[in-house]
Write an enzyme that holds these catalytic residues in place. Structure first.
Site, PDB file in Angstrom:
ATOM      1  N   CYS A  90       0.865  -1.183   0.000  1.00 50.20           N
ATOM      2  CA  CYS A  90       0.000   0.000   0.000  1.00 50.20           C
ATOM      3  C   CYS A  90       0.898   1.228   0.000  1.00 50.20           C
ATOM      4  O   CYS A  90       1.693   1.421   0.933  1.00 50.20           O
ATOM      5  CB  CYS A  90      -0.878  -0.022   1.249  1.00 50.20           C
ATOM      6  SG  CYS A  90      -1.904   1.438   1.453  1.00 50.20           S
ATOM      7  N   CYS A 200      -0.734   3.686  -6.630  1.00 57.16           N
ATOM      8  CA  CYS A 200      -1.627   3.066  -5.641  1.00 57.16           C
ATOM      9  C   CYS A 200      -1.859   1.639  -6.124  1.00 57.16           C
ATOM     10  O   CYS A 200      -2.146   1.430  -7.314  1.00 57.16           O
ATOM     11  CB  CYS A 200      -2.943   3.832  -5.563  1.00 57.16           C
ATOM     12  SG  CYS A 200      -4.228   2.970  -4.620  1.00 57.16           S
TER      13      CYS A 200
HETATM   14  N1  DGL Z   1      -3.735   0.353  -2.101  1.00 58.87           N
HETATM   15  C1  DGL Z   1      -3.615   1.585  -1.353  1.00 58.87           C
HETATM   16  C2  DGL Z   1      -2.408   2.381  -1.906  1.00 58.87           C
HETATM   17  O1  DGL Z   1      -1.553   1.799  -2.554  1.00 58.87           O
HETATM   18  C3  DGL Z   1      -4.921   2.266  -1.361  1.00 58.87           C
HETATM   19  C4  DGL Z   1      -5.011   3.360  -0.417  1.00 58.87           C
HETATM   20  C5  DGL Z   1      -6.384   3.600   0.115  1.00 58.87           C
HETATM   21  O2  DGL Z   1      -6.942   2.699   0.721  1.00 58.87           O
HETATM   22  O3  DGL Z   1      -6.864   4.728  -0.055  1.00 58.87           O
HETATM   23  O4  DGL Z   1      -2.261   3.553  -1.670  1.00 58.87           O
END
Ligand code: DGL
Length: 285
Positions: A90, A200
């Site tokens: 993440c 993301c």
């Molecule tokens: N997969 C997360 C990232 O890479 C998502 C972030 C979120 O939950 O807003 O930032």
């Protein structure tokens, strides 16, 4: 005598760590599965644990304190399940919590950063777009990447509210999703961007939609293979040449409320994104 005790201690410590302790991976939700898939591909022999903090997704607009608390709780959970290393799949949790995790835990904590450096190396038009959550784009880490690698390029930072929510629902190709992608990409494409960075992990599952909107001349980059290589370098087991990988174990968890329906829904979305049926367990974290 002293040396002997030290080596005995070393041996005991080593033997109490079975060879196949899993690698733990976490994300705010299902997006980190894109990293999971890259690790699985690079390290077919490794047992993997994945936890989606579905009850709290998305992280993108959450407070710093909240994200740090969740990152610590999820890392502790993975360690309690035997993880020998934890991958922060993440970007948002990485920019906010990775230093704290590294100070707090002794096992390797591996994280990712937006692929700004390769994007700048590739661009012909000199304009690069970075798609990520607001928290990621406003972070000192992204400012540093732009300062260190993008002095000669125009880097446009584009938050994409709504992307994570669509992916959490498994909605990666509906007309509404395509419409949202088109709206977020419009200012970048109008500015002549020829390289897009997916900053993301959820957005990797929108790659087809993003590529469709951006057109074939725009290169779309993400960081999942780079993270998988990093995991392999740090802790991966290497298979002898020609050896068949063992049947590695995989376990998926979600923090979605324990009602049968919620866990079942996360299972359906994860199965869709992975392209095969997986069973997801509820974890009280
Ligand atoms: N997969 C997360 C990232 O890479 C998502 C972030 C979120 O939950 O807003 O930032």
């Amino acid at each position: 005598m002293r040396n002997l005790r030290e080596s005995e201690a070393g041996f005991l410590m080593h033997s109490s760590q079975p060879k196949h302790h899993p690698i733990g991976i976490f994300d705010s939700g299902v997006g980190g599965l894109s990293v999971y898939q890259a690790i699985r591909h690079a390290l077919p022999d490794e047992d993997l644990l994945y936890i989606a903090d579905s009850r709290h997704a998305p992280y993108g607009e959450r407070s710093t304190e909240f994200i740090i608390t969740r990152a610590i709780a999820l890392t502790e959970f993975l360690i309690s399940r035997g993880a020998k290393a934890v991958v922060v799949a993440c970007n948002t949790a990485t920019v906010i919590a990775v230093n704290i995790l590294r100070q707090r835990f002794e096992i390797p904590i591996i994280a990712l950063e937006p692929a700004i450096k390769p994007a700048v190396a590739h661009t012909q038009s000199g304009a690069v777009g970075v798609l990520a959550t607001r928290r990621t784009l406003e972070s000192p880490s992204v400012a540093r990447l732009c300062r260190d690698y993008a002095a000669d390029a125009r880097v446009m930072l584009q938050p994409c509210p709504g992307f994570v929510e669509h992916v959490e629902l498994g909605d990666i190709d509906s007309p509404a999703t395509l419409d949202l992608v088109a709206r977020h990409l419009a200012p970048l494409l109008q500015s002549g961007v020829d390289t897009l960075v997916l900053g993301c992990t959820h957005y990797v599952y929108l790659r087809t939609a993003i590529q469709q909107v951006a057109g074939g001349n725009v290169l779309v980059l993400d960081s999942s293979e780079a993270v998988a290589r990093q995991v392999a370098r740090r802790i991966g087991t290497t298979l002898p040449l020609g050896a068949q990988p063992r049947q590695a174990r995989e376990t998926f968890f979600t923090t979605a409320q324990s009602t049968h329906q919620a866990t079942h829904q996360v299972s359906a979305v994860m199965s869709r994104l992975l392209g095969r049926e997986v069973r997801v367990e509820f974890a009280e974290v």
